[in-house]
Motif scaffolding. Structure first.
Motif, PDB file in Angstrom:
ATOM      1  N   GLU A 222      39.620  18.276 -49.789  1.00  0.00           N
ATOM      2  CA  GLU A 222      38.795  17.091 -49.537  1.00  0.00           C
ATOM      3  C   GLU A 222      39.569  15.790 -49.706  1.00  0.00           C
ATOM      4  O   GLU A 222      39.346  14.830 -48.963  1.00  0.00           O
ATOM      5  N   TYR A 223      40.492  15.771 -50.654  1.00  0.00           N
ATOM      6  CA  TYR A 223      41.161  14.513 -50.993  1.00  0.00           C
ATOM      7  C   TYR A 223      42.664  14.530 -50.730  1.00  0.00           C
ATOM      8  O   TYR A 223      43.413  13.759 -51.311  1.00  0.00           O
ATOM      9  N   SER A 224      43.098  15.374 -49.835  1.00  0.00           N
ATOM     10  CA  SER A 224      44.530  15.536 -49.588  1.00  0.00           C
ATOM     11  C   SER A 224      45.212  14.225 -49.176  1.00  0.00           C
ATOM     12  O   SER A 224      46.385  14.006 -49.509  1.00  0.00           O
ATOM     13  N   ASN A 225      44.506  13.368 -48.464  1.00  0.00           N
ATOM     14  CA  ASN A 225      45.113  12.107 -48.011  1.00  0.00           C
ATOM     15  C   ASN A 225      45.445  11.167 -49.160  1.00  0.00           C
ATOM     16  O   ASN A 225      46.224  10.226 -48.983  1.00  0.00           O
ATOM     17  N   TYR A 226      44.855  11.409 -50.321  1.00  0.00           N
ATOM     18  CA  TYR A 226      45.075  10.539 -51.476  1.00  0.00           C
ATOM     19  C   TYR A 226      46.159  11.080 -52.412  1.00  0.00           C
ATOM     20  O   TYR A 226      46.560  10.393 -53.347  1.00  0.00           O
ATOM     21  N   ILE A 227      46.578  12.315 -52.175  1.00  0.00           N
ATOM     22  CA  ILE A 227      47.506  12.986 -53.087  1.00  0.00           C
ATOM     23  C   ILE A 227      48.924  12.923 -52.533  1.00  0.00           C
ATOM     24  O   ILE A 227      49.180  13.352 -51.409  1.00  0.00           O
ATOM     25  N   GLY A 228      49.846  12.404 -53.345  1.00  0.00           N
ATOM     26  CA  GLY A 228      51.224  12.292 -52.901  1.00  0.00           C
ATOM     27  C   GLY A 228      52.179  13.223 -53.608  1.00  0.00           C
ATOM     28  O   GLY A 228      53.364  13.308 -53.228  1.00  0.00           O
ATOM     29  N   HIS A 229      51.689  13.939 -54.633  1.00  0.00           N
ATOM     30  CA  HIS A 229      52.596  14.743 -55.458  1.00  0.00           C
ATOM     31  C   HIS A 229      51.743  15.726 -56.258  1.00  0.00           C
ATOM     32  O   HIS A 229      50.587  15.434 -56.566  1.00  0.00           O
ATOM     33  N   TYR A 230      52.331  16.881 -56.590  1.00  0.00           N
ATOM     34  CA  TYR A 230      51.617  17.898 -57.375  1.00  0.00           C
ATOM     35  C   TYR A 230      52.458  18.344 -58.572  1.00  0.00           C
ATOM     36  O   TYR A 230      53.691  18.427 -58.489  1.00  0.00           O
TER      37      TYR A 230
END
Length: 289
Positions: A222-230
Motif C-alpha cells: 500500500e505504501y511502497s511509494n513512500y518507502i526508500g529503504h528496508y
C-alpha cells in the motif's frame, strides 16, 4: 550491543531459498556463499557487527557478494572506497534516537548538523541519509508532525539541490524505543505527504513494524511509494531471520520486488551465532529471492 549504545559511541570509535538454516549451525562451519540472483540490493548494518574491525568486516561483505553497508559516517568512507563497498545509508547528522525533529528545541542543532552533512554525503557519491523523529516527551502526534514539518522544510531545499534523500526510520515504541514518535507507518506517510518531496522517504524497518503493526506485506504494497529503504530483523528477539522467528522473509522480499523497489535491503538483526559472518550469510541467502 544495542544500536542505541552504538549511536552514542560511533562518533568516537572509528578507524535454494531458506535452505541456508540447514547448512550452517550456530558454531559454523565456514562461509560458503551461494551465487546471488541480483534481484535484491543487499546491505548490512555495521553496528550489529561492531566487534569485528570495519576493515575486516568490509572484506567479509565482499566475500559474501554484498556491495553495500548501512549506518556509517564520513570517518569510515575512505575505508569503504578502498574495498569498493557503497554506503547505502549514511549517518552522522542525527543527535541521537531520542532528540529528534518532533521537538523544536533540537531544531537549531539538527539544521546545523544536516546542513553540514548533506553536501558531504553528495560529494562522497552517496545518496541516503538517515534521520529520526525523536521522542514524544508529551507532544501529541499532530503537534509532533507539524514540528517535524517545520524543521525539515528548512533543510529539504539543500537535500534536493544535492540529490540527497533523507530517510526517517520507523521504530517500535513498544519494546526497544519507548516514546519514539515515528512508530507507525501512517504517521510517517502523513509527514511525507506534508513535505511533498521525493527527497524525503521512510526507512521501513520490518522488525520494528512487525511489533507495532504487523500486516507487513499489505503495508509494503500500500505504501511502497513512500518507502526508500528496508531493514530486516527476526521477531521476537531481533536475531536471525530464519525459522526461529515468526516472519517469513522470502515472501516479504518477493512482495518488495513486486512493488518495483530498486533500493537497498539491509540486514539489521543481532547475530546469536558464534560465527557472526555465517549468520549474516544465512540472512542474505534467505532474502535473495
Amino acid at each position: 550491543m544495542r544500536r542505541r549504545s552504538f549511536l552514542t559511541s560511533a562518533a568516537t570509535v572509528s578507524a535454494g531459498i531458506v535452505a541456508a538454516p540447514k547448512i550452517w549451525g550456530k558454531d559454523g562451519p565456514g562461509i560458503h556463499p551461494l551465487e546471488l540472483k541480483g534481484n535484491i540490493n543487499h546491505s548490512a548494518c555495521y553496528w550489529c557487527y561492531g566487534s569485528i574491525p570495519l576493515d575486516q568486516f568490509l572484506s567479509n561483505l565482499s566475500s559474501l557478494g554484498v556491495k553495500a553497508i548501512d549506518l556509517v559516517g564520513p570517518e569510515d568512507w575512505p575505508l569503504l572506497k578502498k574495498h569498493n563497498i557503497h554506503a547505502s545509508m549514511c549517518w552522522g547528522a542525527e543527535i541521537n534516537l531520542t532528540d529528534g525533529w518532533c521537538d523544536p528545541k533540537f531544531h537549531e542543532q539538527l539544521i546545523k548538523n544536516y546542513s553540514e552533512m548533506i553536501p558531504k554525503v553528495a560529494n562522497a557519491g552517496y545518496t541516503n541519509l538517515i534521520c529520526f523523529s525523536g521522542s514524544r516527551r508529551g507532544i501529541s502526534d499532530e503537534e509532533g508532525l507539524q514540528n517535524c514539518l517545520s524543521g525539515l522544510k528548512k533543510i529539504m531545499p539543500l537535500a534536493e539541490k544535492h540529490k540527497v534523500v533523507l530517510h526517517m526510520e520507523l521504530l517500535n515504541s513498544k519494546v526497544d524505543h519507548k516514546d519514539y514518535m515515528c512508530d507507525r507507518t501512517k504517521w510517517g506517510v502523513a509527514l511525507c505527504d506534508a513535505l511533498g518531496s521525493e527527497h524525503f522517504k521512510l526507512l521501513y524497518d520490518i522488525y520494528h513494524m512487525q511489533i507495532m503493526e504487523g500486516d507487513v506485506i499489505r503495508t509494503i504494497e500500500e505504501y511502497s511509494n513512500y518507502i526508500g529503504h528496508y531493514h530486516t530483523g527476526g521477531n521476537p528477539g531481533r536475531h536471525e531471520i530464519d525459522e526461529t522467528q515468526e516472519l517469513y522473509y522470502p515472501a516479504i522480499m518477493k512482495a518488495i520486488l513486486k512493488t518495483g523497489f530498486k533500493g537497498f535491503v539491509a540486514q539489521e538483526f543481532i547475530p546469536s551465532w558464534d560465527d557472526k559472518i555465517a549468520s549474516l550469510n544465512q540472512g542474505i541467502q534467505i532474502c535473495d529471492v
